[in-house]
Design an enzyme around this catalytic site. Structure first.
Site, short mmCIF file in Angstrom:
data_model
loop_
_atom_site.label_atom_id
_atom_site.label_comp_id
_atom_site.label_asym_id
_atom_site.label_seq_id
_atom_site.Cartn_x
_atom_site.Cartn_y
_atom_site.Cartn_z
N CYS A 148 -11.23 0.76 -29.23
CA CYS A 148 -12.55 1.34 -29.70
C CYS A 148 -13.38 1.38 -28.33
O CYS A 148 -14.69 0.56 -28.14
CB CYS A 148 -13.24 0.49 -30.62
SG CYS A 148 -12.04 0.35 -31.99
N GLU B 14 4.34 -6.26 2.18
CA GLU B 14 4.15 -6.93 0.61
C GLU B 14 4.01 -5.46 -0.12
O GLU B 14 3.09 -5.41 -0.84
CB GLU B 14 2.96 -7.46 0.78
CG GLU B 14 2.78 -8.57 1.74
CD GLU B 14 1.46 -9.33 1.60
OE1 GLU B 14 1.17 -10.38 1.94
OE2 GLU B 14 0.41 -8.42 1.47
N GLY C 1 0.70 -1.19 0.12
CA GLY C 1 -0.12 0.05 -0.03
C GLY C 1 0.78 1.16 -0.10
O GLY C 1 0.19 2.62 -0.04
#
Ligand code: LLP
Length: 410
Positions: free
Chosen positions: A337, A270, A236
């Site tokens: 598109c 992490e 984070g």
């Protein structure tokens, strides 16, 4: 202090001394280019910030799963955070010792758990009671006793984009605290699982160290109550996107270290984005300039970099060559598109012409790993810049790759 990876030398954009145009000319566009020096510098910055805790860092492979990058981070001492059997496979292939692999994820299948157990990975982060029962059954069957951490959901709303907040009560992630407490009280019911820690990840691109500290406090309390010795606090840590300010990782450390130090626990993080985002760019070529110069069409879009379309993320745009002309806002779009395929609604750029090259910055995390073949576009090449030289670490896909898994002759 922010590191500089990209600099203009004689008006040419360079990465660690290598002109990006040289790579684009040789490999073609679009191409992802990463600075190894920067990736390793980010790891050192994290280590320095959290020195008092001496935590383990498990690189979150979902941010960028190229084997060269995983191998470099494992070589520098990281473990790996995997969220699928595929990522466990990548971690092992890149030389990560199994005991340094952590397996997280809300939907682990039986086959994935079996694979994790057979690989002998270090930790499984369990996300619900039924998963714990499934793990117990498979571990008993295979005669293993894996280590597990319960992923708790602290019911806190982290300040970040709603798509990447994971620690609030309505989120699909983790186990509510009351339920976690119940499972811990009955951990004897799971004799083949060693519940030895807690795991938590309240969101990505976090903005508030005090919230992270509050969540960590809850985890510490619960861990102490049940004599658990391991705390994995997830990832984070934020990076600065366009014009953006990211709370420095040192501020997160200043908030977290006092909560965690002297608790006698082993701490792990992490990080994904923080390690690789700012080390990477996506270089593209201008195809057309239309609407009287107000719209620039590139040869890359949401197929290669989904973040602007999915999160309205604003990545900085840098021309590979700068002149004297004044910059002004232009809409930068991709070829897909879809109306959502806008890379930037108003990037401030000098006038661009067909054939010019631009770098989309801060693209090293969740760029290539979220790329697709939408509109039947082969995925871009990837290049690693290392000590003044560069090499292709993933070839550009070909048309053949688009039909590779269809039966021959179809
Ligand atoms: N640990 C767990 C349990 C996670 O769910 C995540 C990210 C991480 C670690 C790594 O978080 P980081 O350090 O990278 O913030 N695609 C989104 C980000 C999704 C993050 C998902 N989980 C984006 O492009 O912003």
């Amino acid at each position: 202090m922010p590191e500089t990876t990209l600099t203009y030398v004689e008006q040419e954009l360079t990465m660690d001394g290598v002109p990006l145009a040289e790579i684009a000319r040789s490999v073609g566009t679009p191409v992802y280019i990463y600075s190894l020096r920067r990736i390793l510098a980010q790891l050192e910055r994290l280590r320095a910030a959290f020195t008092p805790l001496q935590p383990a860092f498990h690189y979150s492979l979902k941010a960028n799963g190229n084997s060269a990058i995983i191998r470099a981070l494992v070589g520098a001492g990281c473990g790996c955070d995997a969220v699928s059997a595929g990522e466990i496979f990548l971690a092992r292939r890149a030389g990560c010792p199994p005991e340094r692999i952590v397996f997280a994820g809300v939907g682990k299948t039986r086959a994935e758990i079996r694979y994790a157990l057979e690989t002998g990975i270090g930790w499984l982060n369990v996300e619900n009671a039924a998963e714990l029962r499934r793990l117990e059954a498979l571990a008993a069957e295979l005669g293993h006793r894996p280590r597990a951490a319960l992923r708790i959901n602290p019911a806190l709303q982290a300040e970040t984009h709603r798509h990447i907040a994971t620690g609030h009560a309505g989120s699909k992630f983790g186990i509510p605290l009351v339920e976690a407490r119940m499972l811990l009280e009955h951990r004897g019911d799971y004799p083949h699982v060693e519940i030895a820690g807690l795991h938590m990840h309240i969101g990505s691109q976090l903005g508030r160290p005090d919230e992270s500290a509050a969540a960590a406090r809850l985890a510490v309390e619960l861990a102490r109550e049940f004599q658990l010795k391991h705390l994995n606090l997830g990832g984070g840590f934020p990076v600065a996107y366009e014009g953006g300010h990211a709370v420095p990782v040192e501020d997160f450390a200043a908030a977290l270290v006092p909560v965690l130090a002297k608790q006698g626990m082993k701490v792990a993080f992490e990080p994904g984005r923080f390690l690789v985002a700012e080390a990477g760019v996506l270089v593209a070529e201008v195809q057309y300039v239309k609407r009287g110069g107000r719209t620039v069409v590139l040869d890359t879009g949401m197929n290669d970099l989904l973040r602007p379309a999915l999160y309205e993320a604003r990545h900085p745009l840098l021309p590979l060559r700068v002149g004297e002309a004044a910059a002004r806002p232009v809409q930068v779009v991709g070829p897909i598109c879809e109306s959502a395929d806008v890379i930037h609604p108003a990037a401030v750029l000098p006038p661009l012409a067909e054939g010019d090259l631009v770098a989309i910055g801060v693209a090293g995390a969740y760029g290539m790993s979220m790329a697709s073949n939408y509109n039947a576009r082969p995925r871009p090449a990837e290049v690693l810049v290392e000590e003044g030289a560069w090499r292709v670490i993933r070839a550009r896909e070909t048309f053949e790759d688009l039909i590779r898994y269809e039966p021959k002759g179809q």
